[in-house]
Motif scaffolding. Structure first.
Motif, mmCIF file in Angstrom:
data_model
loop_
_atom_site.group_PDB
_atom_site.id
_atom_site.type_symbol
_atom_site.label_atom_id
_atom_site.label_comp_id
_atom_site.label_asym_id
_atom_site.label_seq_id
_atom_site.Cartn_x
_atom_site.Cartn_y
_atom_site.Cartn_z
ATOM 1 N N ASN A 204 0.419 3.625 13.820
ATOM 2 C CA ASN A 204 -0.511 2.579 13.349
ATOM 3 C C ASN A 204 -0.223 2.122 11.923
ATOM 4 O OD1 ASN A 204 -1.488 4.974 12.283
ATOM 5 N ND2 ASN A 204 -3.633 4.437 12.540
ATOM 6 N N PHE A 205 0.404 3.001 11.105
ATOM 7 C CA PHE A 205 0.854 2.627 9.756
ATOM 8 C C PHE A 205 2.272 3.183 9.571
ATOM 9 C CE2 PHE A 205 -3.656 2.123 9.354
ATOM 10 C CZ PHE A 205 -3.820 1.117 8.414
ATOM 11 N N THR B 2 -7.196 2.073 13.277
ATOM 12 C CA THR B 2 -7.003 2.962 12.126
ATOM 13 C C THR B 2 -8.011 4.102 12.230
ATOM 14 O OG1 THR B 2 -8.549 2.340 10.358
ATOM 15 C CG2 THR B 2 -6.736 0.821 10.764
ATOM 16 N N CYS B 3 -7.654 5.231 11.635
ATOM 17 C CA CYS B 3 -8.540 6.411 11.699
ATOM 18 C C CYS B 3 -9.811 6.189 10.889
ATOM 19 C CB CYS B 3 -7.825 7.640 11.145
ATOM 20 S SG CYS B 3 -6.309 7.981 11.997
ATOM 21 N N VAL B 4 -9.757 5.272 9.908
ATOM 22 C CA VAL B 4 -10.944 5.031 9.084
ATOM 23 C C VAL B 4 -11.705 3.787 9.537
ATOM 24 C CG1 VAL B 4 -10.125 6.237 7.022
ATOM 25 C CG2 VAL B 4 -9.521 3.838 7.334
ATOM 26 N N ARG C 159 -9.510 -4.725 11.195
ATOM 27 C CA ARG C 159 -8.129 -4.714 10.682
ATOM 28 C C ARG C 159 -7.270 -3.866 11.620
ATOM 29 N NH1 ARG C 159 -6.229 -0.480 6.204
ATOM 30 N NH2 ARG C 159 -7.827 1.080 6.476
ATOM 31 N N PHE D 225 -7.507 10.603 -0.200
ATOM 32 C CA PHE D 225 -7.726 10.245 1.208
ATOM 33 C C PHE D 225 -7.711 11.527 2.047
ATOM 34 C CE2 PHE D 225 -6.912 8.896 5.444
ATOM 35 C CZ PHE D 225 -7.302 7.566 5.537
ATOM 36 N N MET E 287 1.873 5.699 6.018
ATOM 37 C CA MET E 287 1.534 7.105 6.280
ATOM 38 C C MET E 287 2.706 8.014 5.911
ATOM 39 S SD MET E 287 -1.571 6.958 7.170
ATOM 40 C CE MET E 287 -1.616 5.597 6.020
ATOM 41 N N ARG F 206 3.051 7.951 1.805
ATOM 42 C CA ARG F 206 2.155 8.752 0.962
ATOM 43 C C ARG F 206 2.401 10.253 1.089
ATOM 44 N NH1 ARG F 206 -3.747 6.953 3.192
ATOM 45 N NH2 ARG F 206 -3.842 8.196 5.060
ATOM 46 N N THR G 158 -0.203 13.140 10.483
ATOM 47 C CA THR G 158 -1.275 12.158 10.654
ATOM 48 C C THR G 158 -1.257 11.735 12.109
ATOM 49 O OG1 THR G 158 -1.152 11.341 8.385
ATOM 50 C CG2 THR G 158 -2.133 9.866 9.997
ATOM 51 N N SER H 233 -9.258 2.554 0.997
ATOM 52 C CA SER H 233 -7.971 3.247 0.825
ATOM 53 C C SER H 233 -7.183 2.671 -0.341
ATOM 54 C CB SER H 233 -7.118 3.086 2.082
ATOM 55 O OG SER H 233 -7.852 3.418 3.225
ATOM 56 N N GLU I 18 -4.266 14.875 8.701
ATOM 57 C CA GLU I 18 -5.129 13.688 8.618
ATOM 58 C C GLU I 18 -5.328 13.247 10.059
ATOM 59 O OE1 GLU I 18 -6.173 10.227 8.925
ATOM 60 O OE2 GLU I 18 -4.509 9.471 7.697
ATOM 61 N N TYR J 10 0.854 -1.210 0.000
ATOM 62 C CA TYR J 10 0.000 0.000 0.000
ATOM 63 C C TYR J 10 0.887 1.257 0.000
ATOM 64 C CZ TYR J 10 -3.515 3.196 2.194
ATOM 65 O OH TYR J 10 -4.352 4.231 2.509
HETATM 66 C C1 SIN Z 1 -5.129 5.893 9.115
HETATM 67 O O1 SIN Z 1 -5.545 5.167 9.968
HETATM 68 O O2 SIN Z 1 -4.794 7.036 9.391
HETATM 69 C C2 SIN Z 1 -4.930 5.480 7.677
HETATM 70 C C3 SIN Z 1 -5.708 4.336 7.242
HETATM 71 C C4 SIN Z 1 -5.598 4.071 5.760
HETATM 72 O O3 SIN Z 1 -4.807 4.693 5.041
HETATM 73 O O4 SIN Z 1 -6.352 3.227 5.297
#
Ligand code: SIN
Length: 485
Positions: free
Chosen positions: A156-157, A288-290, A283, A452, A161, A164, A232, A446, A255, A110
């Motif tokens: 978390n990523f 995750t923020c989403v 997941r 995003f 993060m 991107r 983020t 995503s 973000e 990703y």
């Molecule tokens: C996030 O949790 O900030 C990102 C999640 C994503 O990119 O799918």
């Protein structure tokens, strides 16, 4: 840590101006699955952050003057190297962050996809010509890189993060400094090693790792040589950083937190909705923020949906992410577990029922049982807060207008999801939801081709997609006059 095949990826120092900068003072990085210390990392602070900014400033003229094709070639090489090392990078990521290896390898792909995407977009930074108000003038619009970009990225990523943000910044011709979360610096440092191997020139891409989040954050958000700041993370920290950026009027993109509604209408394909909720909720152990935060289900289908979700969630395998078959790893820390448990207990007191899980998991002190709560109300703590854990909070509803109003009743506006087969409803609800991203009959939204980002207190700016470069470019208007002979 489990062995990786290329030891060059295991780095313990900050990467500044193309060099690895060691210091006597170290901090420990531990595996959340076991508590085992997996690395001792040089603890950079304010002076190293200032040095990284100085290097990025020096590197900017040459990098921004390079042709877009050349920058694209280098970025594409970085993408290829990341994919070649996907397995090793996955092991490093799981070891410091906890998510299951398959998910970690998915994150590597990703993150790399953003680098591939922006290596292509680098060549498509178009300007404009505009009819002038008089015949002796011409109006031309060009786009130029904004300058030195500073970023703070979350645990978390740890790969995607940063990827991107860096991919868009570098493609636009900006230079870049990132401070990754101190819980998960190793993925960023491994990426820096591959950036170096890809031929990204010294000073263009810098990684400063250190525990002094507030001190380093202040430098990155207040330094006059940084022209753009991107973050983020949580909304409270985002607000503080925005206020710090105000002193030098930096461009910011944020973000931030989310509180995603997931709506199941009575005309939905219930099996598809259950699968969507499962992936979107559980997941990364719900971190995750989403992630789905509130599951609104029409009262006619709530029993069927809940029963099916329970069957799936009961079967989720919890454990160390490096163990084959594990689907949910540990939370990032014991504090993170405690925070989620507090939301569960407070909502139970207000009448919600925990019908599955709801307790620490026997796998270890950082683990939580995958949980389902029913009888939740929109204003209970488990619904009004961002859970950031593996808990489904199910809320009944009766009609479309009511559920749109409930879904929008939050200061957040990142992602939303809904399931329906009715085309009229799909348009009404998609347009009515006050969120930056909406998944329609889809729980995973995503990808590098899509913009995003959020609205309201979930932030601003867009990452990925053809819009993602805009945050790293300035528009310059050129007025040519005196053209009549
Ligand atoms: C996030 O949790 O900030 C990102 C999640 C994503 O990119 O799918």
């Amino acid at each position: 840590m489990q062995r990786v095949s290329d030891d060059r990826l295991l780095k313990n120092d900050s990467y500044i101006n193309g060099d690895w900068l060691s210091s006597g003072e170290k901090f420990s990085v531990s595996n959340p699955a076991s508590g085992e210390i997996i690395a001792r990392v040089s603890n950079a602070g304010i002076s190293e952050t200032e040095l990284a900014i100085e290097s990025a400033k020096k590197a900017f003229p040459a990098w921004s003057a390079m042709s877009a094709n050349e920058r694209a070639r280098i970025l594409h090489k970085w993408f290829e190297l990341l994919m070649q090392h996907q397995h090793d990078l996955g092991i490093i990521l799981t070891s410091e962050q906890g998510k299951p290896l398959a998910e970690a390898k998915g994150e590597i792909a990703y993150g790399a996809a953003f680098i591939e995407w922006f290596s292509e977009e680098a060549k498509r930074v178009y300007g404009d010509t505009i009819p002038a108000p008089s015949g002796d003038k011409r109006i031309v619009v060009i786009k130029q890189p904004i300058g030195v970009v500073a970023a703070i990225t979350p645990w978390n990523f740890p790969n995607a993060m940063m990827a991107r943000k860096a991919a868009a910044a570098l493609a636009a011709g900006c230079t870049f400094i990132v401070r990754p979360a101190s819980q998960t610096p190793l993925s960023a440092l491994a990426m820096a090693e591959l950036a170096d191997q890809a031929g990204i020139p010294a000073g263009v891409f810098n990684v400063v790792v250190g525990e002094d989040a507030s001190g380093m954050g202040k430098v990155l958000s207040q330094h006059p040589d940084v022209t753009k700041f991107t973050f983020t993370g949580s909304t409270p920290v985002g607000k503080l950083l925005i206020s710090q950026c105000a002193s030098t009027v930096k461009r910011v993109s944020m973000e931030l937190g989310g509180n995603a509604p997931f709506i199941v209408f009575d005309d939905a394909d219930i099996d598809a909705a259950v699968q969507g909720a499962l992936i979107s909720k559980y997941r990364n152990a719900g971190q995750t923020c989403v992630c789905t935060n509130r599951i609104f289900v029409h009262e006619k289908v709530i029993q069927a949906f809940t029963d099916k979700l329970m069957t799936e969630v009961k079967n989720l395998s919890v454990g160390d992410g490096l163990t084959e078959g594990v689907e949910i790893g540990p939370m990032i820390s014991q504090q993170a577990c405690d925070d989620v448990l507090k939301l569960i207990r407070a909502s139970e007191k207000l009448g919600a029922s925990t019908v599955l899980g709801g307790q620490p998991h026997i796998a270890g002190e950082n683990y939580l049982q995958p949980t389902i709560m029913t009888g939740v109300k929109n204003d209970m703590p488990i619904a009004s807060n961002e859970i950031f854990g593996p808990v489904s909070a199910i809320i009944p509803f009766r009609d479309e207008a009511e559920v749109i109003a409930m879904a929008n009743d939050t200061e957040y506006g990142l992602a939303a999801y809904f399931y329906s087969r009715d085309i009229g409803r799909i348009w009404r609800v998609a347009e009515g939801l006050a969120f930056g991203m909406v998944g329609i009959n889809e729980g995973i939204i995503s990808n590098a081709a899509a913009p995003f980002g959020g609205v309201k207190q979930s932030g601003n700016g867009r990452e990925g997609s053809k819009y993602g470069l805009d945050d790293y470019l300035e528009i310059k208007y050129l007025c040519m006059g005196g053209l009549n002979s």
